[in-house]
Design a protein around this motif. Structure first.
Motif, PDB file in Angstrom:
ATOM      1  N   SER A   1       4.959  23.497  24.332  1.00  0.00           N
ATOM      2  CA  SER A   1       5.918  23.721  23.786  1.00  0.00           C
ATOM      3  C   SER A   1       7.153  22.687  24.080  1.00  0.00           C
ATOM      4  O   SER A   1       8.365  22.843  24.169  1.00  0.00           O
ATOM      5  N   ARG A   2       6.595  21.218  24.070  1.00  0.00           N
ATOM      6  CA  ARG A   2       7.724  20.229  24.391  1.00  0.00           C
ATOM      7  C   ARG A   2       8.210  19.753  23.375  1.00  0.00           C
ATOM      8  O   ARG A   2       7.562  19.237  22.353  1.00  0.00           O
TER       9      ARG A   2
ATOM     10  N   VAL B   1      14.327  29.945  20.194  1.00  0.00           N
ATOM     11  CA  VAL B   1      13.045  29.368  20.224  1.00  0.00           C
ATOM     12  C   VAL B   1      12.498  29.726  21.701  1.00  0.00           C
ATOM     13  O   VAL B   1      11.322  30.034  21.805  1.00  0.00           O
ATOM     14  N   GLN B   2      13.225  29.637  22.637  1.00  0.00           N
ATOM     15  CA  GLN B   2      12.818  29.866  23.936  1.00  0.00           C
ATOM     16  C   GLN B   2      12.485  31.357  24.220  1.00  0.00           C
ATOM     17  O   GLN B   2      11.373  31.866  24.599  1.00  0.00           O
TER      18      GLN B   2
ATOM     19  N   SER C   1       6.337  23.252  30.617  1.00  0.00           N
ATOM     20  CA  SER C   1       7.297  23.637  29.616  1.00  0.00           C
ATOM     21  C   SER C   1       8.752  23.175  30.058  1.00  0.00           C
ATOM     22  O   SER C   1       8.928  23.100  31.248  1.00  0.00           O
TER      23      SER C   1
ATOM     24  N   TYR D   1       3.903  25.920  33.955  1.00  0.00           N
ATOM     25  CA  TYR D   1       4.525  26.868  33.197  1.00  0.00           C
ATOM     26  C   TYR D   1       3.714  28.157  33.537  1.00  0.00           C
ATOM     27  O   TYR D   1       4.057  29.164  33.449  1.00  0.00           O
TER      28      TYR D   1
ATOM     29  N   ILE E   1       9.263  32.051  22.162  1.00  0.00           N
ATOM     30  CA  ILE E   1       7.927  31.643  23.028  1.00  0.00           C
ATOM     31  C   ILE E   1       7.661  32.228  24.228  1.00  0.00           C
ATOM     32  O   ILE E   1       6.382  32.786  24.651  1.00  0.00           O
ATOM     33  N   GLU E   2       8.679  32.722  25.084  1.00  0.00           N
ATOM     34  CA  GLU E   2       8.203  33.680  26.289  1.00  0.00           C
ATOM     35  C   GLU E   2       7.850  35.148  25.637  1.00  0.00           C
ATOM     36  O   GLU E   2       6.823  35.544  26.399  1.00  0.00           O
TER      37      GLU E   2
ATOM     38  N   ARG F   1       1.566  23.810  19.084  1.00  0.00           N
ATOM     39  CA  ARG F   1       2.918  23.557  19.427  1.00  0.00           C
ATOM     40  C   ARG F   1       3.982  24.568  19.024  1.00  0.00           C
ATOM     41  O   ARG F   1       4.452  24.648  17.894  1.00  0.00           O
ATOM     42  N   LEU F   2       4.215  25.433  20.206  1.00  0.00           N
ATOM     43  CA  LEU F   2       4.941  26.525  19.879  1.00  0.00           C
ATOM     44  C   LEU F   2       6.473  26.363  19.665  1.00  0.00           C
ATOM     45  O   LEU F   2       7.235  27.088  19.154  1.00  0.00           O
ATOM     46  N   GLU F   3       7.011  25.195  20.067  1.00  0.00           N
ATOM     47  CA  GLU F   3       8.480  24.657  19.607  1.00  0.00           C
ATOM     48  C   GLU F   3       8.638  24.460  18.228  1.00  0.00           C
ATOM     49  O   GLU F   3       9.589  24.336  17.629  1.00  0.00           O
ATOM     50  N   GLN F   4       7.381  24.102  17.549  1.00  0.00           N
ATOM     51  CA  GLN F   4       7.472  23.865  15.975  1.00  0.00           C
ATOM     52  C   GLN F   4       7.060  25.035  15.122  1.00  0.00           C
ATOM     53  O   GLN F   4       7.444  25.193  14.155  1.00  0.00           O
TER      54      GLN F   4
END
Length: 245
Positions: free
Chosen positions: A12-13, A77-78, A63, A104, A81-82, A41-44
């Motif tokens: 998630s970076r 986004v956070q 993370s 994480y 993801i959480e 990649r969960l940030e994307q």
């Protein structure tokens, strides 16, 4: 029955150089190939449906998110993801599916299981000495590792109270919960078994303003970490893969 070969790496970076370095180090020290270690990649993008039967194991990377900040200060986004990770853990822990949460992992697995996460045992970027517990010395995840070793850390949050059904496998003076397991196959580390000095140096520079250390302390941290031998800890990743592939 033939065992599954592929592992899922969840990151998630948002920093591209850090994310790429992270993936390359997990490949290097796990012994897996890019075909065997599939990156998400969960940030994307949102987490897709994950069928655990398709994966030999799941690795959750560190993370940049701080789970203890107020909800109204978290980005959308956070929050997503959480939520997605907790929903995944509902299934992973219910099935005791092979899972390794790195750094994480403490803020997710232990929080999911009722542990107390706080700022009490935060650690600046450093390379403390860790010691395996009696249970840790007997656990297959630490096979061929010494009973005491150095590892790279850097975190604002940590476990203050371990859930009673979790097993402590490694500890350290400044941060007592460094390696643990829930059930037989769900592991979490506070330290980074994938990091070597070049990868850590990249993060020291990239995260200079992120609150992991005082900016004036950068050279001191570089000097204190550069010569530390952390090679024994890389064995943990290889052990996880060998256990489940």
């Amino acid at each position: 029955m033939e065992k599954k070969a592929q592992f899922l790496l969840i990151g998630s970076r948002p920093q591209e150089d850090i994310a790429q370095s992270e993936y390359e180090k997990f490949l290097e020290y796990s012994g897996l190939t890019p075909h065997e270690l599939i990156r998400l990649r969960l940030e994307q993008e949102p987490m897709p449906a994950i069928d655990l039967d398709e994966w030999a194991g799941i690795i959750l990377c560190g993370s940049p998110f701080d789970s203890l900040i107020p909800e109204d200060e978290k980005s959308d986004v956070q929050k997503r993801i959480e939520r997605e990770i907790f929903e995944l853990l509902d299934v992973v822990i219910a099935r005791d599916h092979p899972f390794l949460g790195v750094c994480y992992g403490v803020g997710t697995v232990l929080a999911h299981q009722g542990g107390v996460i706080s700022h009490k045992y935060a650690e600046e970027i450093s390379a403390p000495r860790l010691t395996l517990t009696d249970a840790g010395r007997k656990d297959p995840i630490t096979r061929d590792m010494p009973s005491s070793f150095n590892a790279y850390v850097g975190h604002k949050e940590a476990c203050e109270v371990l859930p009673p059904h979790a097993t402590l496998l490694a500890t350290a003076e400044a941060c007592p919960v460094q390696l643990f397991k829930v059930g037989d196959n769900v592991y979490g580390t506070q330290f980074h078994p994938e990091l070597d000095w070049p990868a850590l140096y990249l993060r020291i520079i990239a995260y200079a303003q992120a609150g992991y250390y005082a900016p004036d302390d950068q050279q001191r941290i570089i000097d204190s970490c550069e010569a530390v031998d952390v090679t024994p800890v890389h064995r943990l990743l290889r052990n996880f893969v060998e256990l489940y592939s």
